[in-house]
Design a protein around this motif. Structure first.
Motif, short mmCIF file in Angstrom:
data_model
loop_
_atom_site.label_atom_id
_atom_site.label_comp_id
_atom_site.label_asym_id
_atom_site.label_seq_id
_atom_site.Cartn_x
_atom_site.Cartn_y
_atom_site.Cartn_z
N ILE A 159 0.85 -1.19 0.00
CA ILE A 159 0.00 0.00 0.00
C ILE A 159 0.89 1.24 0.00
CG2 ILE A 159 -1.72 1.33 1.32
CD1 ILE A 159 -2.77 -1.35 2.40
N GLY A 160 0.82 2.03 -1.06
CA GLY A 160 1.62 3.25 -1.16
C GLY A 160 0.92 4.43 -0.50
N TYR A 161 1.59 5.57 -0.57
CA TYR A 161 1.11 6.78 0.11
C TYR A 161 -0.27 7.22 -0.39
CZ TYR A 161 1.18 11.60 1.80
OH TYR A 161 0.86 12.79 2.40
N SER A 162 -0.44 7.36 -1.70
CA SER A 162 -1.72 7.84 -2.26
C SER A 162 -2.85 6.87 -1.95
CB SER A 162 -1.62 8.04 -3.77
OG SER A 162 -0.64 8.99 -4.07
N CYS A 163 -2.55 5.59 -2.00
CA CYS A 163 -3.55 4.57 -1.67
C CYS A 163 -3.95 4.71 -0.20
CB CYS A 163 -2.98 3.19 -1.96
SG CYS A 163 -4.10 1.84 -1.55
N ALA A 164 -2.97 4.95 0.67
CA ALA A 164 -3.25 5.08 2.11
C ALA A 164 -4.11 6.32 2.38
CB ALA A 164 -1.94 5.16 2.88
N VAL A 165 -3.78 7.44 1.72
CA VAL A 165 -4.57 8.67 1.89
C VAL A 165 -6.02 8.41 1.48
CG1 VAL A 165 -4.96 10.97 0.88
CG2 VAL A 165 -2.66 10.31 1.65
N SER A 166 -6.21 7.71 0.38
CA SER A 166 -7.55 7.46 -0.15
C SER A 166 -8.35 6.54 0.78
CB SER A 166 -7.46 6.83 -1.54
OG SER A 166 -6.63 7.60 -2.39
N LEU A 167 -7.70 5.47 1.25
CA LEU A 167 -8.39 4.53 2.16
C LEU A 167 -8.79 5.23 3.46
CD1 LEU A 167 -6.08 1.39 1.82
CD2 LEU A 167 -8.45 1.55 1.02
N TYR A 168 -7.87 6.03 3.98
CA TYR A 168 -8.14 6.74 5.24
C TYR A 168 -9.31 7.70 5.06
CZ TYR A 168 -7.30 9.83 9.26
OH TYR A 168 -7.45 10.58 10.40
N THR A 169 -9.33 8.42 3.95
CA THR A 169 -10.42 9.38 3.69
C THR A 169 -11.77 8.66 3.69
OG1 THR A 169 -8.92 10.71 2.36
CG2 THR A 169 -11.28 11.11 2.06
N GLY A 170 -11.83 7.52 3.03
CA GLY A 170 -13.08 6.77 2.97
C GLY A 170 -13.54 6.30 4.33
N ILE A 171 -12.62 5.77 5.12
CA ILE A 171 -12.97 5.27 6.46
C ILE A 171 -13.44 6.42 7.34
CG2 ILE A 171 -12.06 4.17 8.55
CD1 ILE A 171 -10.26 2.46 6.71
N ILE A 172 -12.74 7.54 7.28
CA ILE A 172 -13.11 8.71 8.09
C ILE A 172 -14.52 9.19 7.73
CG2 ILE A 172 -12.60 11.21 8.28
CD1 ILE A 172 -10.94 9.21 10.09
N HIS A 173 -14.82 9.22 6.44
CA HIS A 173 -16.13 9.74 6.02
C HIS A 173 -17.27 8.81 6.40
CE1 HIS A 173 -15.43 13.45 3.59
NE2 HIS A 173 -14.24 13.12 3.99
N ASP A 174 -17.09 7.51 6.26
CA ASP A 174 -18.20 6.59 6.55
C ASP A 174 -18.35 6.31 8.05
OD1 ASP A 174 -19.21 6.39 4.04
OD2 ASP A 174 -19.20 4.21 3.99
N THR A 175 -17.35 6.69 8.84
CA THR A 175 -17.44 6.46 10.29
C THR A 175 -17.63 7.77 11.05
OG1 THR A 175 -15.05 6.65 10.59
CG2 THR A 175 -15.92 4.42 10.22
N GLY A 176 -17.83 8.88 10.32
CA GLY A 176 -17.94 10.17 11.01
C GLY A 176 -16.69 10.43 11.85
N ALA A 177 -15.53 10.18 11.25
CA ALA A 177 -14.25 10.32 11.95
C ALA A 177 -14.19 9.41 13.18
CB ALA A 177 -13.96 11.78 12.31
#
Ligand SMILES: [Mn+2]
Length: 319
Positions: free
Chosen positions: A142-160
């Motif tokens: 998992i590279g940097y851009s992939c990690a940023v994208s995965l984190y963004t999705g998890i944050i949004h669907d879990t209300g941070a």
């Protein structure tokens, strides 16, 4: 299917990735993460991420992401991957390319998703499509851009990480992503909590006009086209309103209805009690999760709110 790379067999050269209509953070995040992962690990692939217009807060995901709104005339893909779409009808940009492809993968976390791909991984217990996708990736790849994208999705669907779809596993994944050196604070602020002043103002007017049923702890708000035009906003910029309404203490079930250019409406439901709003959304041809769901409808929002009120228990359900 244990690993997304298992799908990339010998003859696969062109891969298309799709999400759902009106993409949110998890949809765009999972499509972007899938793109970056495949690009980083199988450089010979031609990969097209399809997404409709993104809300302002998550447009940073578009950097280094060659988004397309549609497939070209007669353009064919060897493999199509759908992420975060609860049904084939819900696919947004690239839907025709998905439908015309024989080799399809469906990755999702909606309980209502039937698994409409040739290969499927639907985990209703997972916080987000990004969490499901993470399970199909090799950690060290998992590279940097992939990690940023995965984190963004998890944050949004879990209300941070505030919603009860967060599991210990979700937090371990987030820990792993933070260890990749991503700007985790900035991502939450810029994509999730910050809003333009005009968005705050329209939210204020919607809440000012909202109606609370004190017996059933039901709060609903309406945003017709006329109001959006007055503020110079479009439906894509109203995605955060329902979350603000959900912060009202007296509300246990919240409904926010906003109108689209063609006159149709979208209803967004939230629950802070044991009321399952996905069951309500399904009655209107929509879907989603126990605590967050949505549907589209034609007709009068006041009547729709009155109908939904009748479906709710007195007391608004146990908290
Ligand atoms: Mn999702």
């Amino acid at each position: 299917m244990n690993n997304i790379l298992d799908c990339i067999t010998g003859g696969i050269r062109n891969v298309g990735i799709v999400g759902h209509v009106n993409p949110d953070g998890d949809c765009a995040g999972s499509v972007a993460a899938c793109y970056h992962y495949l690009r980083d690990n199988v450089p010979s692939l031609h990969i097209v991420p399809f997404l409709q217009e993104l809300p302002y807060g998550i447009r940073f995901l578009e950097e280094d992401l060659p988004i397309r709104r549609d497939a070209g005339e007669g353009e064919k893909f060897d493999l199509m991957i759908s992420l975060d779409a609860a049904s084939v009808e819900r696919i947004g940009a690239g839907k025709a390319a998905f439908l015309s492809c024989e080799n399809t993968v469906c990755i999702d976390h909606h309980a209502t998703c039937p698994g409409f791909g040739k290969e499927n991984l639907v985990l209703p217990g997972a916080s987000s499509a990004c969490e499901v996708l993470y399970g199909l990736l090799t950690r060290d790849r998992i590279g940097y851009s992939c990690a940023v994208s995965l984190y963004t999705g998890i944050i949004h669907d879990t209300g941070a990480l505030r919603f009860d779809n967060v599991s210990p596993k979700t937090v371990l994944i987030v820990s792993d992503l933070i260890a990749k050196g991503i700007p985790f604070t900035r991502i939450i602020e810029e994509s999730f909590t910050e809003k333009a002043l005009v968005e705050m103002k329209i939210t204020g007017e919607i809440i000012k006009n909202s109606v609370l049923d004190e017996d059933r702890h039901f709060l609903y708000g309406v945003c017709p086209l006329e109001m959006q035009q007055r503020y110079g906003l479009t439906p894509v910029e109203l995605g955060g309103v329902v979350a603000e309404m959900n912060e009202v203490r007296e509300a246990r079930v919240v409904l926010f209805m906003y109108q689209f250019e063609d006159g149709s409406w979208k209803g967004s439901l939230r629950s802070k009690s044991d009321v399952d709003v996905s069951a309500i959304a399904v009655r209107y041809g929509g879907g989603g999760h126990v605590r967050a769901a949505g549907f589209s409808f034609q007709g009068d929002p006041e009547e729709t709110a009155a109908e939904i009120l009748q479906l709710l228990p007195t007391g608004g359900g146990r908290k």
